[in-house]
Every structure is written in C-alpha cells, then in structure tokens.
Design a protein around this motif. Structure first.
Motif, PDB file in Angstrom:
ATOM      1  N   ASN A   1      -4.335  -1.371   0.235  1.00 43.12           N
ATOM      2  CA  ASN A   1      -5.165  -2.436   0.798  1.00 43.12           C
ATOM      3  C   ASN A   1      -4.374  -3.385   1.696  1.00 43.12           C
ATOM      4  OD1 ASN A   1      -3.601  -3.421  -1.248  1.00 43.12           O
ATOM      5  ND2 ASN A   1      -5.202  -4.611  -2.242  1.00 43.12           N
ATOM      6  N   ALA A   2      -3.275  -2.929   2.252  1.00 44.91           N
ATOM      7  CA  ALA A   2      -2.461  -3.777   3.128  1.00 44.91           C
ATOM      8  C   ALA A   2      -3.282  -4.236   4.324  1.00 44.91           C
ATOM      9  CB  ALA A   2      -1.233  -3.005   3.612  1.00 44.91           C
ATOM     10  N   PRO A   3      -3.112  -5.504   4.723  1.00 46.93           N
ATOM     11  CA  PRO A   3      -3.813  -5.980   5.923  1.00 46.93           C
ATOM     12  C   PRO A   3      -3.407  -5.159   7.148  1.00 46.93           C
ATOM     13  CG  PRO A   3      -2.690  -7.790   4.788  1.00 46.93           C
ATOM     14  CD  PRO A   3      -2.278  -6.527   4.114  1.00 46.93           C
ATOM     15  N   ASP A   4      -4.322  -4.995   8.075  1.00 48.38           N
ATOM     16  CA  ASP A   4      -4.052  -4.190   9.270  1.00 48.38           C
ATOM     17  C   ASP A   4      -2.806  -4.666  10.017  1.00 48.38           C
ATOM     18  OD1 ASP A   4      -6.209  -2.531   8.794  1.00 48.38           O
ATOM     19  OD2 ASP A   4      -7.567  -3.664  10.094  1.00 48.38           O
ATOM     20  N   THR A   5      -2.550  -5.967  10.008  1.00 45.10           N
ATOM     21  CA  THR A   5      -1.392  -6.509  10.728  1.00 45.10           C
ATOM     22  C   THR A   5      -0.067  -6.116  10.073  1.00 45.10           C
ATOM     23  OG1 THR A   5      -1.622  -8.571   9.498  1.00 45.10           O
ATOM     24  CG2 THR A   5      -2.622  -8.487  11.694  1.00 45.10           C
ATOM     25  N   LEU A   6      -0.092  -5.743   8.785  1.00 37.80           N
ATOM     26  CA  LEU A   6       1.128  -5.371   8.066  1.00 37.80           C
ATOM     27  C   LEU A   6       1.259  -3.881   7.799  1.00 37.80           C
ATOM     28  CD1 LEU A   6       1.709  -7.942   5.168  1.00 37.80           C
ATOM     29  CD2 LEU A   6       3.182  -7.468   7.106  1.00 37.80           C
ATOM     30  N   LYS A   7       0.154  -3.187   7.809  1.00 33.39           N
ATOM     31  CA  LYS A   7       0.093  -1.791   7.351  1.00 33.39           C
ATOM     32  C   LYS A   7       1.192  -0.906   7.956  1.00 33.39           C
ATOM     33  CE  LYS A   7      -3.962  -0.537   6.283  1.00 33.39           C
ATOM     34  NZ  LYS A   7      -5.350  -0.176   6.199  1.00 33.39           N
ATOM     35  N   ASP A   8       1.442  -1.044   9.249  1.00 38.74           N
ATOM     36  CA  ASP A   8       2.426  -0.192   9.916  1.00 38.74           C
ATOM     37  C   ASP A   8       3.863  -0.457   9.463  1.00 38.74           C
ATOM     38  OD1 ASP A   8       0.553   1.202  11.383  1.00 38.74           O
ATOM     39  OD2 ASP A   8       0.774  -0.042  13.181  1.00 38.74           O
ATOM     40  N   PHE A   9       4.100  -1.630   8.837  1.00 37.82           N
ATOM     41  CA  PHE A   9       5.444  -2.029   8.431  1.00 37.82           C
ATOM     42  C   PHE A   9       5.719  -1.775   6.947  1.00 37.82           C
ATOM     43  CE2 PHE A   9       4.217  -4.568  12.075  1.00 37.82           C
ATOM     44  CZ  PHE A   9       5.297  -4.393  12.921  1.00 37.82           C
TER      45      PHE A   9
ATOM     46  N   SER B   1      -1.015  -7.147  -8.662  1.00 34.15           N
ATOM     47  CA  SER B   1      -2.392  -7.298  -8.192  1.00 34.15           C
ATOM     48  C   SER B   1      -2.657  -6.627  -6.846  1.00 34.15           C
ATOM     49  CB  SER B   1      -2.788  -8.777  -8.120  1.00 34.15           C
ATOM     50  OG  SER B   1      -1.980  -9.475  -7.194  1.00 34.15           O
ATOM     51  N   LEU B   2      -1.625  -6.554  -5.996  1.00 36.34           N
ATOM     52  CA  LEU B   2      -1.794  -6.010  -4.642  1.00 36.34           C
ATOM     53  C   LEU B   2      -0.869  -4.819  -4.352  1.00 36.34           C
ATOM     54  CD1 LEU B   2      -1.694  -9.430  -2.725  1.00 36.34           C
ATOM     55  CD2 LEU B   2      -3.749  -8.097  -3.273  1.00 36.34           C
ATOM     56  N   GLY B   3       0.089  -4.571  -5.234  1.00 39.46           N
ATOM     57  CA  GLY B   3       1.114  -3.576  -4.927  1.00 39.46           C
ATOM     58  C   GLY B   3       2.068  -4.077  -3.858  1.00 39.46           C
ATOM     59  N   HIS B   4       2.100  -5.413  -3.660  1.00 39.98           N
ATOM     60  CA  HIS B   4       2.867  -5.996  -2.557  1.00 39.98           C
ATOM     61  C   HIS B   4       4.127  -6.675  -3.046  1.00 39.98           C
ATOM     62  CE1 HIS B   4       4.018  -8.016   1.036  1.00 39.98           C
ATOM     63  NE2 HIS B   4       3.659  -9.207   0.627  1.00 39.98           N
ATOM     64  N   MET B   5       5.250  -6.288  -2.452  1.00 41.15           N
ATOM     65  CA  MET B   5       6.521  -6.948  -2.721  1.00 41.15           C
ATOM     66  C   MET B   5       7.480  -6.609  -1.588  1.00 41.15           C
ATOM     67  SD  MET B   5       8.926  -6.839  -6.117  1.00 41.15           S
ATOM     68  CE  MET B   5       9.250  -5.081  -6.010  1.00 41.15           C
TER      69      MET B   5
END
Length: 120
Positions: free
Chosen positions: A31-39, A80-84
């Motif tokens: 669910n990464a935001p489109d602005t971050l997904k590529d990174f 919660s987001l898989g984000h780190m």
C-alpha cells in the motif's frame, strides 16, 4: 537470541538504488503511496514478536548489524503499514521517527527473496 521480526522482500521499485549512496533502504507493504512506491522494497505486513530496541541485531540474508537507534514510530509503522527505513550510519538518536539505525557499515545487496530478521 529470540526472533523479534522476520519478513521477505517480495518486490522492488524501479528506483530502489537511489538511496544506496545514502546507505539506506525503505520497506513498505503493498500500500505504498504512489510517490514512494518506486523507491521501496515491498514486504508483507507482519507483526513483531516483541518490541524493537537498541542493541538487537538486524539480519539481512545472514549479514548482521547491531541496531543503534529506533525511531519512536518505527515499530508501529512496520506492523501497520509494512513501512520502515533502515539507515546504516551508526546514529545513536533517530532523526527520522519511522526509521531504525544500524552500525555504520556497507549496506548489503537487497533483492526479491532477501530475508530480513530482527533478533534480540
């Protein structure tokens, strides 16, 4: 050592190498935001078995790095987001709240299938 967290990289954005020079990488669930997904490297969203703390070990495909700082929302974002964001600069204080910092070292190569563990 007990297992705090384990996951596997299941995808990689086209621009993941952009942060290699800064010795950091970004994990995110699907669910990464489109602005971050590529990174970002994509992982499944999973819970931790216990709190992530300084002194634990980040293990990337058998390459081990001591955790030197943990941002105040790093674990919450991860579960919660898989984000780190993981930074290899040895910082003793987290300047980014969603990041963990590990000893100053060369960042290992990450690819689809790479296993990431935190042990403590």
């Amino acid at each position: 050592m007990s297992l705090v967290y384990e996951n596997k990289i299941i995808g990689a954005g086209d621009m993941v190498s952009a942060f290699q020079g800064e010795k950091m990488f970004i994990l995110f669930g699907d669910n990464a935001p489109d602005t971050l997904k590529d990174f970002c490297y994509t992982i499944d969203i999973k819970d931790t078995n216990k709190e992530i703390t300084v002194g634990q070990i980040l293990d990337i495909d058998g390459n081990k790095f001591e955790i030197t700082a943990v941002g105040n929302v790093a674990e919450k974002n991860l579960t919660s987001l898989g984000h780190m964001t993981v930074v290899f600069d040895g910082a003793k204080e987290a300047s980014l709240p969603g990041s963990i910092y590990v000893e100053n070292a060369d960042m290992p190569e990450l690819k689809i299938g790479t296993i990431i563990k935190i042990e403590g």
